[in-house]
Design an enzyme around this catalytic site. Structure first.
Site, short mmCIF file in Angstrom:
data_model
loop_
_atom_site.label_atom_id
_atom_site.label_comp_id
_atom_site.label_asym_id
_atom_site.label_seq_id
_atom_site.Cartn_x
_atom_site.Cartn_y
_atom_site.Cartn_z
N ASP A 13 0.82 -1.22 0.00
CA ASP A 13 0.00 0.00 0.00
C ASP A 13 0.85 1.26 0.00
O ASP A 13 0.46 2.28 0.58
CB ASP A 13 -0.96 0.02 1.21
CG ASP A 13 -1.80 -1.23 1.27
OD1 ASP A 13 -2.30 -1.64 0.21
OD2 ASP A 13 -1.95 -1.80 2.37
N GLU A 14 2.01 1.21 -0.64
CA GLU A 14 2.88 2.40 -0.67
C GLU A 14 2.47 3.38 -1.76
O GLU A 14 3.18 4.35 -2.02
CB GLU A 14 4.35 1.98 -0.90
CG GLU A 14 4.96 1.11 0.18
CD GLU A 14 4.82 -0.37 -0.14
OE1 GLU A 14 4.09 -0.70 -1.10
OE2 GLU A 14 5.43 -1.19 0.56
N LYS A 16 2.19 2.49 -5.00
CA LYS A 16 3.01 2.16 -6.18
C LYS A 16 2.24 2.44 -7.47
O LYS A 16 2.83 2.80 -8.48
CB LYS A 16 3.38 0.66 -6.16
CG LYS A 16 4.26 0.27 -5.01
CD LYS A 16 4.51 -1.23 -4.99
CE LYS A 16 3.29 -2.04 -4.63
NZ LYS A 16 2.77 -1.88 -3.27
N GLY A 17 0.91 2.23 -7.41
CA GLY A 17 0.08 2.40 -8.61
C GLY A 17 0.25 3.78 -9.21
O GLY A 17 0.30 3.93 -10.43
N ASN A 38 -5.39 -9.97 -4.39
CA ASN A 38 -5.20 -9.44 -3.04
C ASN A 38 -4.70 -7.99 -3.11
O ASN A 38 -4.82 -7.24 -2.15
CB ASN A 38 -4.20 -10.30 -2.25
CG ASN A 38 -2.90 -10.57 -3.00
OD1 ASN A 38 -2.80 -10.30 -4.19
ND2 ASN A 38 -1.92 -11.12 -2.32
N GLY A 40 -4.44 -4.04 -4.47
CA GLY A 40 -5.38 -3.02 -4.91
C GLY A 40 -4.65 -1.73 -5.17
O GLY A 40 -3.85 -1.29 -4.36
N HIS A 41 -4.88 -1.17 -6.33
CA HIS A 41 -4.28 0.12 -6.68
C HIS A 41 -5.41 1.09 -6.91
O HIS A 41 -6.36 0.75 -7.59
CB HIS A 41 -3.59 0.04 -8.04
CG HIS A 41 -2.25 -0.59 -8.02
ND1 HIS A 41 -1.50 -0.75 -6.90
CD2 HIS A 41 -1.52 -1.10 -9.03
CE1 HIS A 41 -0.36 -1.33 -7.23
NE2 HIS A 41 -0.35 -1.56 -8.51
N GLN A 226 1.96 -5.60 -3.34
CA GLN A 226 2.40 -5.68 -1.94
C GLN A 226 3.77 -5.00 -1.76
O GLN A 226 4.11 -4.15 -2.56
CB GLN A 226 2.43 -7.14 -1.45
CG GLN A 226 1.06 -7.80 -1.35
CD GLN A 226 0.63 -8.47 -2.63
OE1 GLN A 226 1.40 -9.11 -3.30
NE2 GLN A 226 -0.64 -8.31 -2.98
N THR A 303 -10.09 -4.86 0.82
CA THR A 303 -10.95 -5.36 1.89
C THR A 303 -11.64 -4.26 2.68
O THR A 303 -12.53 -4.54 3.48
CB THR A 303 -10.12 -6.20 2.89
OG1 THR A 303 -9.10 -5.36 3.41
CG2 THR A 303 -9.49 -7.40 2.21
N PRO A 306 -9.37 -1.01 8.07
CA PRO A 306 -8.53 0.13 8.46
C PRO A 306 -7.07 -0.34 8.53
O PRO A 306 -6.79 -1.41 9.03
CB PRO A 306 -9.02 0.51 9.87
CG PRO A 306 -10.08 -0.45 10.23
CD PRO A 306 -10.29 -1.42 9.12
N SER A 415 5.59 12.46 -3.71
CA SER A 415 4.17 12.63 -4.02
C SER A 415 3.52 13.46 -2.92
O SER A 415 3.71 13.19 -1.73
CB SER A 415 3.51 11.25 -4.12
OG SER A 415 2.12 11.42 -4.31
P1 IMP Z 1 -2.69 -12.62 1.41
O1 IMP Z 1 -1.80 -11.97 0.41
O2 IMP Z 1 -4.15 -12.39 1.15
O3 IMP Z 1 -2.35 -14.05 1.64
O4 IMP Z 1 -2.44 -11.90 2.82
C1 IMP Z 1 -1.20 -12.04 3.51
C2 IMP Z 1 -0.78 -10.73 4.15
O5 IMP Z 1 -0.44 -9.81 3.14
C3 IMP Z 1 -1.88 -10.06 5.00
O6 IMP Z 1 -1.28 -9.38 6.07
C4 IMP Z 1 -2.48 -9.06 4.02
O7 IMP Z 1 -3.10 -7.99 4.70
C5 IMP Z 1 -1.22 -8.63 3.29
N1 IMP Z 1 -1.51 -8.11 1.95
C6 IMP Z 1 -1.88 -8.81 0.85
N2 IMP Z 1 -2.04 -7.98 -0.19
C7 IMP Z 1 -1.78 -6.75 0.25
C8 IMP Z 1 -1.74 -5.47 -0.38
O8 IMP Z 1 -1.99 -5.30 -1.58
N3 IMP Z 1 -1.40 -4.44 0.42
C9 IMP Z 1 -1.08 -4.60 1.72
N4 IMP Z 1 -1.09 -5.76 2.34
C10 IMP Z 1 -1.43 -6.84 1.61
#
Ligand code: IMP
Length: 427
Positions: A13-14, A16-17, A38, A40-41, A226, A303, A306, A415
């Site tokens: 969530d830095e 990057k997008g 998993n 999201g941008h 990630q 998701t 918070p 940014s």
């Molecule tokens: P998974 O990738 O759904 O298996 O989750 C494993 C861990 O990575 C959890 O702590 C998630 O919250 C975290 N995680 C997965 N995708 C992201 C993302 O895009 N941003 C931040 N954390 C992520």
């Protein structure tokens, strides 16, 4: 020939997008190489907000080809839905999207298994996104229960394999959860075959495509999902995602040798966030943490959870920068800190009476560290209109200098707001 990579240096969530989006006009091909839906941008431009999950940010630029490479795990119906929703907002998706036939496929049993495994950890869950990412990667490594995108186009063997796998998954899940309602292989087959048909025009051998693109001198941009601290090998295991989300995953996930990468940009927030479980030394449980969450809109794109918020952790970020081998930094969301009178950056950890600047390899050790902070003055001024370094107040410039010094790489991009224009480039 040039290839650029954009990787996150923290726990994801830095933003990057936004950097990928900005750099796409200097590139011909954008490549996603790990993770799945998993990620999201959120990309803002022209007053519109685009939410992307599996699709590379390159999809928003006409003329740029977006590639989903072998290292990504794909939930086909999520991909079909995302393509449809982005088309509805006027974005063209056709021969500008290529999906690897080697990528592994997420099935409903992966999501069911994840639910069971996460709840078995009781009050210590990993805090996953429940998208079946880890269980799909587990089956990929295990091989016996894995199905790849290319397999979806071999109807009879796909159907037979699915029958066998679903029977075994049902047996395992029913043993673990006695009231589990068994999955129906036939309906999964029908649904996945429908999705496969919808995706067929995009599915190719992306590795061959990328090698040809390199031979033709086309410029590649690699987009990580990630962050480095969530990397399966180098992150805060087991509170990580199940892929190599650092730059280490580029080579294995795309089939493009790492030596082809000419610029590695490490993206870090001006503070730190994390979603899910696991230690977070600089986490703030007070009103400053809440202030950062509110001002930075720190809620998960996928998701809605918070995000946990805290001060910039230079020990962790420096480790991330070293693992990913960055040439320079993009410091994101600097504007979020604008109203704080004082800022802190963790410069070292105290552990068992000693001081260290090394990031511990074991999460139990990491959960016991006490961050040692350097305090810097805030600037208490809106900086969202800054377009050059000189537009920033001296305190904000000093903050950036400190980040560069402690993380060990020059700050190249800053940014100061969500829009494309709110960026200070190539310092
Ligand atoms: P998974 O990738 O759904 O298996 O989750 C494993 C861990 O990575 C959890 O702590 C998630 O919250 C975290 N995680 C997965 N995708 C992201 C993302 O895009 N941003 C931040 N954390 C992520």
């Amino acid at each position: 020939m040039s290839a650029t990579a954009v990787v996150g240096l923290q726990w994801g969530d830095e933003a990057k997008g936004k950097i990928v989006d900005l750099l796409t006009d200097q590139h011909d091909v954008v490549v996603r190489y790990q993770g799945g839906n998993n990620a999201g941008h959120t990309v803002m431009f022209g007053g519109n907000k685009y939410k992307l999950s599996l699709l590379p940010a390159g999809i928003l630029r006409p003329g740029v080809v977006s590639v989903i490479a072998p290292g990504v795990v794909i939930n086909p119906s999520a991909l079909v839905d995302e393509i449809e929703s982005i088309r509805k907002s006027g974005v063209h998706v056709g021969d500008n999207l290529l999906v690897s036939d080697r990528a592994h496929v997420i099935f409903p049993y992966h999501i069911e298994e994840e639910r069971v495994l996460e709840s078995a950890r009781k009050d210590n869950p990993i805090g996953t996104t429940m998208r079946g990412i880890g269980t799909c990667y587990r089956d990929k490594a295990g091989r016996t229960h894995a199905i790849r995108v290319g397999d979806l186009y071999h109807a009879s063997s796909f159907r037979q394999r699915l029958d066998e796998i679903v029977a075994q998954k049902n047996a395992i899940l029913t043993a673990l959860v006695p009231d589990f309602r068994p999955l129906n292989a036939r309906s999964i087959y029908d649904e996945y075959s429908r999705c496969a048909e919808r995706l067929a025009e995009h599915v190719v051998d992306t590795t061959r495509y990328l090698h040809a693109a390199l031979d033709q001198g086309r410029r590649l941009l690699f987009e990580a999902a990630q962050g480095t601290l969530l990397d399966i090998d180098h992150g805060t295991f087991p509170y990580v995602t199940s892929s190599n989300s650092s730059a280490c995953g580029i080579h294995s996930g795309s089939g493009v040798p790492e030596r082809k990468i000419t610029r590695m940009i490490g993206v870090a927030k001006a503070y730190t966030t994390r979603v899910g479980g696991g230690p977070f030394p600089t986490e703030l449980h007070d009103e400053i943490g809440q202030h950062i969450r509110d001002v930075g809109h720190e809620y998960g794109t996928v998701t809605g959870r918070p995000r946990r918020c805290g001060w910039l952790d230079a020990v962790a970020t420096r480790y991330g920068a070293r693992v990913s081998g960055v040439d320079g930094l993009a410091v994101m969301l600097l504007d979020v800190l604008a109203q704080l009178p004082e800022l802190q950056i963790a410069v070292a950890y105290e552990i068992d009476g000693g001081r260290t600047v090394e990031f511990p390899s074991h999460v139990e050790t990491l959960s016991r560290v006490r961050p040692l902070y350097r305090t810097l003055p805030g600037w208490r001024k809106d900086i969202s209109g800054a377009r050059r370094l000189a537009d920033l107040p001296p305190q904000a410039r000093a903050y950036l200098d400190t980040v560069a010094e402690l993380v060990g790489a020059p700050v190249q991009i800053v940014s100061v707001g969500p829009d494309r224009e709110q960026t200070i480039l190539d310092l």
